[in-house]
Design a protein around this motif. Sequence first.
Motif, short mmCIF file in Angstrom:
data_model
loop_
_atom_site.label_atom_id
_atom_site.label_comp_id
_atom_site.label_asym_id
_atom_site.label_seq_id
_atom_site.Cartn_x
_atom_site.Cartn_y
_atom_site.Cartn_z
N THR A 1 37.27 44.00 66.45
CA THR A 1 36.74 42.69 66.24
C THR A 1 37.99 41.56 66.09
O THR A 1 38.83 41.92 65.43
N PRO A 2 37.87 40.52 66.66
CA PRO A 2 38.90 39.42 66.52
C PRO A 2 39.02 38.91 65.15
O PRO A 2 37.86 38.98 64.45
N ALA A 3 40.27 38.64 64.64
CA ALA A 3 40.35 37.94 63.35
C ALA A 3 41.36 36.82 63.48
O ALA A 3 42.31 36.90 63.87
N PRO A 4 41.03 35.59 63.18
CA PRO A 4 39.46 35.34 62.45
C PRO A 4 38.59 35.51 63.54
O PRO A 4 38.41 35.40 64.70
N MET A 5 37.33 35.69 62.93
CA MET A 5 36.18 35.82 63.82
C MET A 5 35.62 34.48 64.25
O MET A 5 35.69 33.46 63.56
N LEU B 1 33.78 42.09 47.13
CA LEU B 1 33.82 40.90 47.85
C LEU B 1 32.92 39.76 47.04
O LEU B 1 33.39 38.74 47.03
N LYS B 2 31.96 40.17 46.06
CA LYS B 2 31.57 39.25 45.03
C LYS B 2 32.65 38.67 44.35
O LYS B 2 32.57 37.42 43.92
N GLN B 3 33.65 39.59 43.85
CA GLN B 3 34.63 38.89 42.99
C GLN B 3 35.56 37.59 43.68
O GLN B 3 36.15 36.75 43.11
N GLN B 4 35.39 37.42 45.12
CA GLN B 4 35.77 36.53 45.81
C GLN B 4 35.04 35.57 46.35
O GLN B 4 35.15 34.57 46.95
N VAL C 1 39.06 48.06 55.36
CA VAL C 1 38.21 46.91 55.90
C VAL C 1 37.88 45.64 55.25
O VAL C 1 37.78 44.67 55.75
N ARG C 2 38.23 45.74 53.79
CA ARG C 2 38.00 44.52 52.87
C ARG C 2 39.18 43.48 53.43
O ARG C 2 39.05 42.49 53.57
N LYS C 3 40.32 44.11 53.79
CA LYS C 3 41.53 43.30 54.09
C LYS C 3 41.41 42.60 55.33
O LYS C 3 41.45 41.51 55.72
N PHE C 4 40.48 43.34 56.33
CA PHE C 4 39.99 43.02 57.59
C PHE C 4 38.98 41.63 57.44
O PHE C 4 39.42 40.65 58.16
N ASN D 1 41.42 29.16 59.45
CA ASN D 1 42.88 28.35 59.72
C ASN D 1 44.08 29.22 59.31
O ASN D 1 45.34 28.63 59.22
N ARG D 2 43.89 30.49 59.19
CA ARG D 2 44.98 31.57 58.97
C ARG D 2 46.08 31.15 57.81
O ARG D 2 47.16 31.25 57.99
N ASN D 3 45.63 30.15 56.64
CA ASN D 3 46.63 29.96 55.73
C ASN D 3 46.44 30.91 54.45
O ASN D 3 47.13 30.88 53.32
N ARG D 4 45.80 32.21 54.66
CA ARG D 4 45.73 33.31 53.81
C ARG D 4 45.18 32.92 52.31
O ARG D 4 45.10 33.45 51.27
N LYS D 5 44.06 31.73 52.67
CA LYS D 5 43.37 31.10 51.48
C LYS D 5 42.12 30.99 51.93
O LYS D 5 41.99 30.12 52.92
N LEU D 6 40.91 31.34 51.19
CA LEU D 6 39.62 30.98 51.68
C LEU D 6 38.85 30.02 50.89
O LEU D 6 38.84 30.10 49.79
#
Length: 249
Positions: free
Chosen positions: A28-32, A129-132, A84-87, A95-100
Amino acid sequence: MRKCWALLLLLATVLKADLRLDRKEIRTPAPMPPGSLLIVGFLGAWEHWDNDKRSVRKVALDLRKQRIPGVYVETAGNHDRKTVRKFILEALDQNRNRKLDAAEKKSVELICYGQSYGGAACVRLASELKQQGIPVRLTIQVDSIGRGDDWIPSNVSRALNLYQHDPGPIQGEGHIKAMNPARTTILGNLRFTYLFRTVDMSDYPWISRRMGLSHWKMDNDPVVWKSVEAAILAEIGAWSAGRAMASTR
């Protein structure tokens, strides 16, 4: 004690030691693409992430064959949860800035299913994932084994549990519950039995066939896995309908 026996018996069926998922194996591509859907299946025991003799992988391959637009399907070992979580974080990072930001956290939707320790891995992943602040559309557990796998976190919209409690040392979680019933719908706790049923175990190691445990029979039961796939397809249908409505606004 039941969990300890389960771990020993499951590990006894594994002949290889290094079976971890490598990041480069994820197709699967990242970002999707925004608005797409990621489905992750976790295998049980210490199974290789792409063991096509196991039902988790079989379901994934069948879903891939259907080539549903916007749907991506991956499998992993239950011990690959960190990878998997990192992916997933990469997949959401548009935007690939490592911040969501808030929009990115909802830019891709998620479904997770798993068998045995893989079922517990789904619940743990959802909790992480809930924590984030990342939502999960659906979790499905099949004869789930693991600490805390009975409580479904509030970021999960729907959850389904399939299990067996036949006599023997390995019995799945029989009753999952929502941490917040107002936010999570428990679709069911469906019990199966194999006391008077024959299941084809030819894809399992000799020791597993010899022991004939219901936990392993459930992993090979076509009725169980047709139910799992039907639940996933129903969720895909709801997701697809929602996406179509959004595109007309």
